[in-house]
Design a protein around this motif. Structure first.
Motif, PDB file in Angstrom:
ATOM      1  N   GLY A 153       0.774  -1.239   0.000  1.00 45.53           N
ATOM      2  CA  GLY A 153       0.000   0.000   0.000  1.00 45.53           C
ATOM      3  C   GLY A 153       0.802   1.284   0.000  1.00 45.53           C
ATOM      4  O   GLY A 153       0.233   2.379  -0.056  1.00 45.53           O
ATOM      5  N   ALA A 154       2.126   1.190   0.054  1.00 40.11           N
ATOM      6  CA  ALA A 154       2.956   2.389  -0.019  1.00 40.11           C
ATOM      7  C   ALA A 154       3.017   2.872  -1.468  1.00 40.11           C
ATOM      8  O   ALA A 154       2.842   2.089  -2.402  1.00 40.11           O
ATOM      9  CB  ALA A 154       4.360   2.097   0.502  1.00 40.11           C
ATOM     10  N   VAL A 155       3.285   4.165  -1.639  1.00 38.45           N
ATOM     11  CA  VAL A 155       3.301   4.769  -2.970  1.00 38.45           C
ATOM     12  C   VAL A 155       4.732   5.192  -3.313  1.00 38.45           C
ATOM     13  O   VAL A 155       5.292   6.068  -2.646  1.00 38.45           O
ATOM     14  CB  VAL A 155       2.373   6.004  -3.019  1.00 38.45           C
ATOM     15  CG1 VAL A 155       2.385   6.642  -4.402  1.00 38.45           C
ATOM     16  CG2 VAL A 155       0.961   5.616  -2.608  1.00 38.45           C
ATOM     17  N   PRO A 156       5.329   4.587  -4.360  1.00 37.12           N
ATOM     18  CA  PRO A 156       6.657   5.021  -4.772  1.00 37.12           C
ATOM     19  C   PRO A 156       6.580   6.370  -5.488  1.00 37.12           C
ATOM     20  O   PRO A 156       5.637   6.629  -6.239  1.00 37.12           O
ATOM     21  CB  PRO A 156       7.143   3.923  -5.718  1.00 37.12           C
ATOM     22  CG  PRO A 156       5.984   3.060  -6.002  1.00 37.12           C
ATOM     23  CD  PRO A 156       4.855   3.443  -5.108  1.00 37.12           C
ATOM     24  N   THR A 157       7.573   7.207  -5.247  1.00 39.79           N
ATOM     25  CA  THR A 157       7.637   8.523  -5.876  1.00 39.79           C
ATOM     26  C   THR A 157       9.102   8.948  -5.887  1.00 39.79           C
ATOM     27  O   THR A 157       9.983   8.135  -5.606  1.00 39.79           O
ATOM     28  CB  THR A 157       6.728   9.530  -5.121  1.00 39.79           C
ATOM     29  OG1 THR A 157       6.651  10.748  -5.865  1.00 39.79           O
ATOM     30  CG2 THR A 157       7.184   9.786  -3.706  1.00 39.79           C
ATOM     31  N   THR A 158       9.371  10.193  -6.227  1.00 43.48           N
ATOM     32  CA  THR A 158      10.730  10.736  -6.194  1.00 43.48           C
ATOM     33  C   THR A 158      10.712  12.054  -5.424  1.00 43.48           C
ATOM     34  O   THR A 158       9.645  12.663  -5.252  1.00 43.48           O
ATOM     35  CB  THR A 158      11.280  11.001  -7.612  1.00 43.48           C
ATOM     36  OG1 THR A 158      10.477  12.011  -8.228  1.00 43.48           O
ATOM     37  CG2 THR A 158      11.277   9.724  -8.458  1.00 43.48           C
ATOM     38  N   VAL A 159      11.877  12.517  -5.020  1.00 40.39           N
ATOM     39  CA  VAL A 159      11.936  13.748  -4.223  1.00 40.39           C
ATOM     40  C   VAL A 159      11.441  14.957  -5.016  1.00 40.39           C
ATOM     41  O   VAL A 159      10.773  15.830  -4.471  1.00 40.39           O
ATOM     42  CB  VAL A 159      13.336  14.006  -3.629  1.00 40.39           C
ATOM     43  CG1 VAL A 159      13.691  12.921  -2.617  1.00 40.39           C
ATOM     44  CG2 VAL A 159      14.415  14.141  -4.684  1.00 40.39           C
ATOM     45  N   GLU A 160      11.757  15.011  -6.297  1.00 45.58           N
ATOM     46  CA  GLU A 160      11.290  16.147  -7.100  1.00 45.58           C
ATOM     47  C   GLU A 160       9.775  16.085  -7.293  1.00 45.58           C
ATOM     48  O   GLU A 160       9.097  17.121  -7.228  1.00 45.58           O
ATOM     49  CB  GLU A 160      12.011  16.184  -8.440  1.00 45.58           C
ATOM     50  CG  GLU A 160      11.879  17.527  -9.121  1.00 45.58           C
ATOM     51  CD  GLU A 160      12.825  17.699 -10.283  1.00 45.58           C
ATOM     52  OE1 GLU A 160      12.320  17.956 -11.396  1.00 45.58           O
ATOM     53  OE2 GLU A 160      14.057  17.606 -10.082  1.00 45.58           O
ATOM     54  N   ALA A 161       9.237  14.901  -7.484  1.00 42.44           N
ATOM     55  CA  ALA A 161       7.781  14.763  -7.592  1.00 42.44           C
ATOM     56  C   ALA A 161       7.112  15.205  -6.290  1.00 42.44           C
ATOM     57  O   ALA A 161       6.080  15.880  -6.310  1.00 42.44           O
ATOM     58  CB  ALA A 161       7.402  13.323  -7.937  1.00 42.44           C
ATOM     59  N   VAL A 162       7.700  14.844  -5.155  1.00 42.18           N
ATOM     60  CA  VAL A 162       7.179  15.266  -3.851  1.00 42.18           C
ATOM     61  C   VAL A 162       7.143  16.790  -3.781  1.00 42.18           C
ATOM     62  O   VAL A 162       6.132  17.396  -3.413  1.00 42.18           O
ATOM     63  CB  VAL A 162       8.026  14.686  -2.687  1.00 42.18           C
ATOM     64  CG1 VAL A 162       7.672  15.358  -1.367  1.00 42.18           C
ATOM     65  CG2 VAL A 162       7.852  13.179  -2.593  1.00 42.18           C
ATOM     66  N   ALA A 163       8.248  17.429  -4.156  1.00 46.90           N
ATOM     67  CA  ALA A 163       8.338  18.889  -4.075  1.00 46.90           C
ATOM     68  C   ALA A 163       7.241  19.568  -4.897  1.00 46.90           C
ATOM     69  O   ALA A 163       6.537  20.457  -4.397  1.00 46.90           O
ATOM     70  CB  ALA A 163       9.720  19.350  -4.556  1.00 46.90           C
ATOM     71  N   PHE A 164       7.087  19.147  -6.135  1.00 48.97           N
ATOM     72  CA  PHE A 164       6.090  19.796  -6.991  1.00 48.97           C
ATOM     73  C   PHE A 164       4.665  19.432  -6.594  1.00 48.97           C
ATOM     74  O   PHE A 164       3.747  20.235  -6.758  1.00 48.97           O
ATOM     75  CB  PHE A 164       6.374  19.506  -8.466  1.00 48.97           C
ATOM     76  CG  PHE A 164       7.537  20.307  -8.971  1.00 48.97           C
ATOM     77  CD1 PHE A 164       7.404  21.662  -9.245  1.00 48.97           C
ATOM     78  CD2 PHE A 164       8.783  19.721  -9.138  1.00 48.97           C
ATOM     79  CE1 PHE A 164       8.480  22.416  -9.688  1.00 48.97           C
ATOM     80  CE2 PHE A 164       9.868  20.464  -9.574  1.00 48.97           C
ATOM     81  CZ  PHE A 164       9.717  21.819  -9.857  1.00 48.97           C
TER      82      PHE A 164
END
Length: 186
Positions: A153-164
């Motif tokens: 149930g965790a969601v993979p993402t990236t730090v830049e995606a998090v920021a925007f």
């Protein structure tokens, strides 16, 4: 399948897991891990997103690396459990923030990050894995842990995606400041 919620700066927190010098020495891509984790912490500071951290047995593994430690609001509690939730009242303090979205950065993905994320999911938190700010000594361990956590149930993402995602709009008051951090990151 449940609907994945978008990250929101007002409902997010960042948790830093065991980015310690003696552990870093054995991790390929350690410079990238520290740069990316530092980036998300800098963005969190600009957007008033709270940050919490923990250290795995610092007596043996050393302290949080200076590049990350200087960005933390307070010294991380020590733990011997692999999950951050085993560090005293860590989970209770995180829940008191009333921020159900947690962005995880740190290491090792298949040990402390995995067990922390599973405990957070069990507690009903929404876990986002900043995969470019997570690492393990072996790629297979990292990749398998990310896949396992995604299935949980965790969601993979990236730090830049998090920021925007936190910014949502170029009209955000901190857009220019965050854009400068993006440029500096390279």
């Amino acid at each position: 399948m449940s609907t994945v919620k978008r990250l929101n700066a007002e409902t997010s927190a960042v948790v830093v897991v065991d980015i310690q010098d003696r552990l870093l020495a054995k991790v390929p891509g350690r410079d990238s891990l520290v740069r990316n984790a530092g980036f998300v912490l800098d963005v969190a500071a600009k957007l008033a997103v709270p940050v919490r951290a923990a250290e795995q047995y610092p007596k043996g593994l050393g302290p949080t690396t200076a590049e990350i430690a200087r960005r933390l609001p307070s010294p991380p509690p020590a733990k011997t459990s692999f999950s951050c939730c085993g560090a005293g009242t860590f989970l209770e303090e995180l829940e008191m923030l009333r921020r159900p979205q947690v962005v995880l950065v740190g290491m090792e993905t298949h040990v402390c990050v995995l067990q922390t994320a599973l405990d957070f999911l069990h507690a009903g938190l929404h876990v986002f894995l900043a995969t470019d700010a997570l690492a393990a000594r072996n790629a297979v361990d990292h990749d398998t842990a990310v896949r396992r956590l995604e299935l949980a149930g965790a969601v993979p993402t990236t730090v830049e995606a998090v920021a925007f995602e936190w910014l949502r709009d170029a009209a955000h008051a901190q857009f220019k400041a965050v854009s400068e951090l993006v440029k500096a990151r390279g």
